[in-house]
Each structure stands twice: as C-alpha cells, then as structure tokens.
Design a protein around this motif. Structure first.
Motif, PDB file in Angstrom:
ATOM      1  N   GLY A  55      49.015  -6.537  -0.971  1.00 43.20           N
ATOM      2  CA  GLY A  55      50.011  -7.339  -1.673  1.00 43.20           C
ATOM      3  C   GLY A  55      49.904  -8.830  -1.412  1.00 43.20           C
ATOM      4  O   GLY A  55      50.568  -9.623  -2.070  1.00 43.20           O
ATOM      5  N   THR A  56      49.076  -9.217  -0.475  1.00 42.20           N
ATOM      6  CA  THR A  56      49.029 -10.639  -0.100  1.00 42.20           C
ATOM      7  C   THR A  56      48.447 -11.524  -1.192  1.00 42.20           C
ATOM      8  O   THR A  56      48.800 -12.698  -1.287  1.00 42.20           O
ATOM      9  CB  THR A  56      48.222 -10.823   1.191  1.00 42.20           C
ATOM     10  N   GLN A  57      47.589 -10.989  -2.020  1.00 47.20           N
ATOM     11  CA  GLN A  57      46.998 -11.794  -3.086  1.00 47.20           C
ATOM     12  C   GLN A  57      48.072 -12.359  -4.019  1.00 47.20           C
ATOM     13  O   GLN A  57      47.931 -13.468  -4.534  1.00 47.20           O
ATOM     14  CB  GLN A  57      45.969 -10.981  -3.875  1.00 47.20           C
ATOM     15  N   VAL A  97      41.856 -21.479 -11.506  1.00 47.16           N
ATOM     16  CA  VAL A  97      40.877 -20.399 -11.707  1.00 47.16           C
ATOM     17  C   VAL A  97      40.584 -19.619 -10.421  1.00 47.16           C
ATOM     18  O   VAL A  97      40.664 -18.380 -10.418  1.00 47.16           O
ATOM     19  CB  VAL A  97      39.587 -20.933 -12.369  1.00 47.16           C
ATOM     20  N   PRO A  98      40.261 -20.263  -9.291  1.00 49.71           N
ATOM     21  CA  PRO A  98      40.020 -19.458  -8.086  1.00 49.71           C
ATOM     22  C   PRO A  98      41.265 -18.701  -7.611  1.00 49.71           C
ATOM     23  O   PRO A  98      41.150 -17.605  -7.064  1.00 49.71           O
ATOM     24  CB  PRO A  98      39.577 -20.465  -7.029  1.00 49.71           C
ATOM     25  N   ALA A  99      42.427 -19.276  -7.828  1.00 43.54           N
ATOM     26  CA  ALA A  99      43.671 -18.589  -7.445  1.00 43.54           C
ATOM     27  C   ALA A  99      43.866 -17.342  -8.290  1.00 43.54           C
ATOM     28  O   ALA A  99      44.365 -16.322  -7.797  1.00 43.54           O
ATOM     29  CB  ALA A  99      44.872 -19.526  -7.591  1.00 43.54           C
ATOM     30  N   LEU A 101      41.325 -15.613  -9.819  1.00 42.14           N
ATOM     31  CA  LEU A 101      40.246 -14.663  -9.540  1.00 42.14           C
ATOM     32  C   LEU A 101      40.404 -13.972  -8.190  1.00 42.14           C
ATOM     33  O   LEU A 101      40.041 -12.800  -8.051  1.00 42.14           O
ATOM     34  CB  LEU A 101      38.889 -15.361  -9.624  1.00 42.14           C
ATOM     35  N   GLN A 102      40.980 -14.667  -7.201  1.00 42.82           N
ATOM     36  CA  GLN A 102      41.165 -14.025  -5.898  1.00 42.82           C
ATOM     37  C   GLN A 102      42.090 -12.817  -6.001  1.00 42.82           C
ATOM     38  O   GLN A 102      42.015 -11.903  -5.205  1.00 42.82           O
ATOM     39  CB  GLN A 102      41.674 -15.019  -4.848  1.00 42.82           C
ATOM     40  N   GLY A 103      42.944 -12.818  -6.996  1.00 39.78           N
ATOM     41  CA  GLY A 103      43.871 -11.704  -7.165  1.00 39.78           C
ATOM     42  C   GLY A 103      43.181 -10.376  -7.410  1.00 39.78           C
ATOM     43  O   GLY A 103      43.716  -9.325  -7.075  1.00 39.78           O
ATOM     44  N   PHE A 104      41.972 -10.419  -7.964  1.00 37.43           N
ATOM     45  CA  PHE A 104      41.261  -9.177  -8.257  1.00 37.43           C
ATOM     46  C   PHE A 104      40.803  -8.452  -6.992  1.00 37.43           C
ATOM     47  O   PHE A 104      40.533  -7.259  -7.032  1.00 37.43           O
ATOM     48  CB  PHE A 104      40.080  -9.440  -9.192  1.00 37.43           C
ATOM     49  N   THR A 105      40.739  -9.152  -5.862  1.00 33.75           N
ATOM     50  CA  THR A 105      40.366  -8.480  -4.615  1.00 33.75           C
ATOM     51  C   THR A 105      41.425  -7.468  -4.199  1.00 33.75           C
ATOM     52  O   THR A 105      41.134  -6.575  -3.398  1.00 33.75           O
ATOM     53  CB  THR A 105      40.127  -9.497  -3.476  1.00 33.75           C
ATOM     54  N   ALA A 106      42.625  -7.584  -4.721  1.00 28.45           N
ATOM     55  CA  ALA A 106      43.698  -6.638  -4.372  1.00 28.45           C
ATOM     56  C   ALA A 106      43.313  -5.213  -4.760  1.00 28.45           C
ATOM     57  O   ALA A 106      43.634  -4.263  -4.040  1.00 28.45           O
ATOM     58  CB  ALA A 106      45.008  -7.040  -5.047  1.00 28.45           C
ATOM     59  N   GLU A 138      40.389  -9.138   2.094  1.00 32.75           N
ATOM     60  CA  GLU A 138      41.344 -10.248   2.209  1.00 32.75           C
ATOM     61  C   GLU A 138      40.628 -11.567   2.462  1.00 32.75           C
ATOM     62  O   GLU A 138      41.081 -12.626   2.031  1.00 32.75           O
ATOM     63  CB  GLU A 138      42.300  -9.951   3.372  1.00 32.75           C
ATOM     64  N   THR A 139      39.503 -11.507   3.152  1.00 34.06           N
ATOM     65  CA  THR A 139      38.731 -12.706   3.451  1.00 34.06           C
ATOM     66  C   THR A 139      38.396 -13.451   2.166  1.00 34.06           C
ATOM     67  O   THR A 139      38.513 -14.677   2.093  1.00 34.06           O
ATOM     68  CB  THR A 139      37.425 -12.321   4.184  1.00 34.06           C
ATOM     69  N   TYR A 140      38.014 -12.724   1.149  1.00 29.86           N
ATOM     70  CA  TYR A 140      37.614 -13.353  -0.112  1.00 29.86           C
ATOM     71  C   TYR A 140      38.817 -13.836  -0.909  1.00 29.86           C
ATOM     72  O   TYR A 140      38.727 -14.810  -1.656  1.00 29.86           O
ATOM     73  CB  TYR A 140      36.719 -12.400  -0.904  1.00 29.86           C
ATOM     74  N   ALA A 141      39.933 -13.176  -0.728  1.00 38.43           N
ATOM     75  CA  ALA A 141      41.169 -13.673  -1.338  1.00 38.43           C
ATOM     76  C   ALA A 141      41.548 -15.009  -0.710  1.00 38.43           C
ATOM     77  O   ALA A 141      41.924 -15.957  -1.410  1.00 38.43           O
ATOM     78  CB  ALA A 141      42.296 -12.658  -1.165  1.00 38.43           C
TER      79      ALA A 141
END
Length: 158
Positions: A55-57, A97-99, A101-106, A138-141
């Motif tokens: 849920g952190t993303q 954009v990076p904010a 895309l990081q959501g997809f790591t969830a 999470e690292t990639y998020a």
C-alpha cells in the motif's frame, strides 16, 4: 490549454493511479492473509505487516501530488486561471510520470506478499526473511518517487 488544467491532470495521475494500484495490491495480499488468519489467528500481526506493504506506493503518489500542489502554488491559492507560468502544467506532468509509474510496483509487491502469507502459515519462523522479499519491490517504488521529487526540483515545479 490552461496550465492549471495540466497541473490538475498531473496531480490526478500522480495520486490516482498509484492509489488505485495500491488498493488493488493491498486487497490481493489481504485475500491471502485472510485465508491464513482463518486457520491461524495468532499469525494476524505478521500477516498484517505483509498486507500493508504493497500500500505504500499510494502514499508516494499522494505525496508527489501534494508536492506538485505546493510547488505550483495551487495549494495556497496562487493557481487561479491565468495565474501560472505557461509551461508549468507540462512540467508538472513530466515530473509526475515517475510518481505514476512507481505505483505499478504495488502489483508485483502484492504477489510476493501473498506468497509470503502462505509461507508464514507453513513456517512462521521465516517471517523476517519474507518481509525482506516483500520489501524488495518497494526499492523501485522509492526510486520512482525520488526521481519525481528530483524532477520537480530540477524543472522548477517545486
């Protein structure tokens, strides 16, 4: 198109997409956690940790959206129609954009969390190791959020 509209789109994407993905991810991990809890209620604490990690993303996206609001001045009321620099809207979208895309790591994190719930049911002593596995996506998020933050600074959005 007015810059405030583009800023609004950037904020909506930065907050909305990671939020939706995190909600889905927490739900998927929660399904696994609920199944184990039904059989082993004493594992609730460990399972709860595994469930909330994906849920952190959503929080990273929310923070990115708030930073865009602060940086562009619309949170403080400076963003009235025609009151923003002409290029700020497009810059806000680029920074978001990076904010987004990081959501997809969830999603992938929820897969690890779900598998970890099953592993905790069989071997509770592996919980610490399983948390490490679950935290790795999470690292990639975090890197995605950091890239968005640095872009906001570099592009003059924040």
């Amino acid at each position: 198109m007015e810059p405030i509209v583009l800023v609004g789109i950037a904020i909506g994407l930065a907050v909305g997409i990671p939020g939706i993905l995190s909600a889905l991810a927490v739900g998927m991990a929660g399904v696994s956690a609920a199944g184990v809890t039904a059989e082993q209620p004493e594992r609730f604490g460990n399972l709860f940790v595994l469930q909330i990690l994906p849920g952190t993303q959503g929080f990273y996206g929310f923070i990115a959206g708030v930073l865009i609001m602060i940086g562009t001045g619309i949170l403080g009321g400076a963003g009235e129609l025609g009151g923003l620099p002409p290029n700020i809207g497009m810059l806000a979208i680029v920074a978001a954009v990076p904010a987004v895309l990081q959501g997809f790591t969830a999603y992938w994190q929820s897969q690890v969390a779900s598998a970890s719930c099953g592993a905790v049911a069989k071997r509770p002593e592996t919980f610490g190791n399983l948390v490490i596995y679950t935290v790795m996506p999470e690292t990639y998020a975090i890197l995605g959020f950091l890239a968005a933050f640095l872009l906001m600074i570099s592009l003059g959005v924040f």
